[in-house]
Design an enzyme around this catalytic site. Structure first.
Site, mmCIF file in Angstrom:
data_model
loop_
_atom_site.group_PDB
_atom_site.id
_atom_site.type_symbol
_atom_site.label_atom_id
_atom_site.label_comp_id
_atom_site.label_asym_id
_atom_site.label_seq_id
_atom_site.Cartn_x
_atom_site.Cartn_y
_atom_site.Cartn_z
ATOM 1 C CE LYS A 194 -3.626 3.705 -7.120
ATOM 2 N NZ LYS A 194 -3.876 4.432 -5.859
ATOM 3 C CD GLU A 218 -5.172 7.094 -1.806
ATOM 4 O OE1 GLU A 218 -5.614 7.692 -0.781
ATOM 5 O OE2 GLU A 218 -4.348 6.166 -1.736
ATOM 6 C CG ASP A 277 -0.461 5.320 -5.934
ATOM 7 O OD1 ASP A 277 -1.428 5.969 -6.386
ATOM 8 O OD2 ASP A 277 -0.555 4.520 -4.979
ATOM 9 C CD GLU A 287 -7.468 0.261 -0.861
ATOM 10 O OE1 GLU A 287 -6.925 1.072 -1.639
ATOM 11 O OE2 GLU A 287 -6.904 -0.241 0.122
HETATM 12 O O1 KIV Z 1 -0.609 1.790 -3.308
HETATM 13 C C1 KIV Z 1 -1.259 0.784 -3.614
HETATM 14 O O2 KIV Z 1 -0.778 -0.345 -3.551
HETATM 15 C C2 KIV Z 1 -2.628 0.981 -4.053
HETATM 16 C C3 KIV Z 1 -3.444 -0.242 -4.344
HETATM 17 C C4 KIV Z 1 -3.819 -0.901 -3.090
HETATM 18 C C5 KIV Z 1 -4.620 0.060 -5.187
HETATM 19 O O3 KIV Z 1 -3.072 2.087 -4.162
#
Ligand code: KIV
Length: 292
Positions: free
Chosen positions: A123, A125, A94, A192
């Site tokens: 990932k 946002e 992330d 989400e």
């Molecule tokens: O950081 C995380 O756990 C997330 C999920 C909730 C999709 O982005």
């Protein structure tokens, strides 16, 4: 694609995830977060398809109140720990807040830190406004998972962790954001905190899989936070969480038993202790007359 704990592991790849649409007959994707090697081993042995090293790290592991506090270095540190477990699941790292907001170049450099730590995709946002960053990542051969709806890094802009897409305009904006993410090259999209109906519209519209959290049953997959699934985190219970275990209670009871046995001097016992050989003990005059 999902396998049970007893199914032999087949490698999960970005192309195999990209092709995983439920409407084409695929089983829903299973993603769970993990932040360290034991967590990744557990998730992998359970047969999940994807492991997300989420920036939820900030809240469930590091004790912060929101996800804005973690840095790219924190994320790389934990991504490396997950990767060392060599899970069969695809590892998604992330990108934390401010690691992809300043420039495309900065975004690629930060994503590269996660890839070099062992992530196979990243990932980020946001919708349409993230397109230049997504295109730069795809250009650099870094697979990107999108994330729209309730985006926790926007907690202050949203005025709290609030369900998104409740009005028709907001719902249509989510559909258009999802199409833009797909067009820019995202291989999957996390949805989400949106109404189930909106998640279903988005899922119908795009050809890449949607992975829901608080987005109802009509997505192409589901993701939950490790500590929520296992009941390690019991302070908050969002509506969308189903706890599959009560690891916190089991853990508190185990540590309480250990504490009691130390205090009662019943731990450690003879079998949990190392001992000198008979000869050495004798040479040290450790036996009383009755011991011989
Ligand atoms: O950081 C995380 O756990 C997330 C999920 C909730 C999709 O982005």
């Amino acid at each position: 694609m999902s396998s049970s704990a007893s199914t032999p592991a087949t490698p999960v790849t970005v192309p195999s995830v990209r092709a995983n649409k439920v409407r084409s007959g695929s089983a829903p994707l299973v993603m769970v977060t993990a932040y360290d090697a034991p967590g990744a081993r557990i998730a992998s042995e359970a047969g999940v398809d994807l492991i997300l090293v989420g920036d939820s790290l900030a809240m469930v592991v590091l004790g912060y109140d929101d996800t804005l506090q973690v840095t790219i270095e924190d994320m790389a540190h934990h991504t490396a720990a997950v990767a060392r477990a060599k899970p069969h699941a695809l590892i998604v790292g992330d990108l934390p807040w401010l690691s992809y907001h300043l420039s495309a170049e900065d975004t690629v450099r930060n994503a590269a830190l996660l890839i070099r730590a062992g992530a196979e995709a990243v990932k980020l946002e946001g919708g349409t406004k993230r397109i230049p960053m997504i295109e730069a990542l795809v250009d650099a051969e870094i697979p990107v998972m999108g994330h729209i709806g309730l985006t926790p890094q926007s907690v202050h802009a949203m005025g709290g962790f609030k369900v998104q897409g409740r009005s028709s305009d907001a719902a249509l904006q989510l559909v258009s954001d999802a199409k833009a993410l797909e067009h820019a090259g995202c291989f999957s999209i996390v949805l989400e905190g949106v109404p189930s109906e909106v998640a279903a519209m988005v899922t119908d519209t795009v050809n890449v899989p949607t992975i829901g959290i608080g987005a109802g049953p009509d997505c192409d997959g589901q993701v939950l936070v490790y500590h929520d699934v296992l009941g390690i985190e019991d302070r908050m219970a969002p509506k969308f969480v189903r706890r599959y275990a009560d690891v916190k209670s089991v853990s508190v009871a185990a540590i309480a038993d250990y504490s009691r046995e130390v205090r009662e001097r019943t731990f450690p016992g003879p079998d949990e202790s190392y001992h000198l050989s008979h000869e050495v003990a004798e040479a040290l005059h450790l036996y009383g007359a009755g011991d011989k």
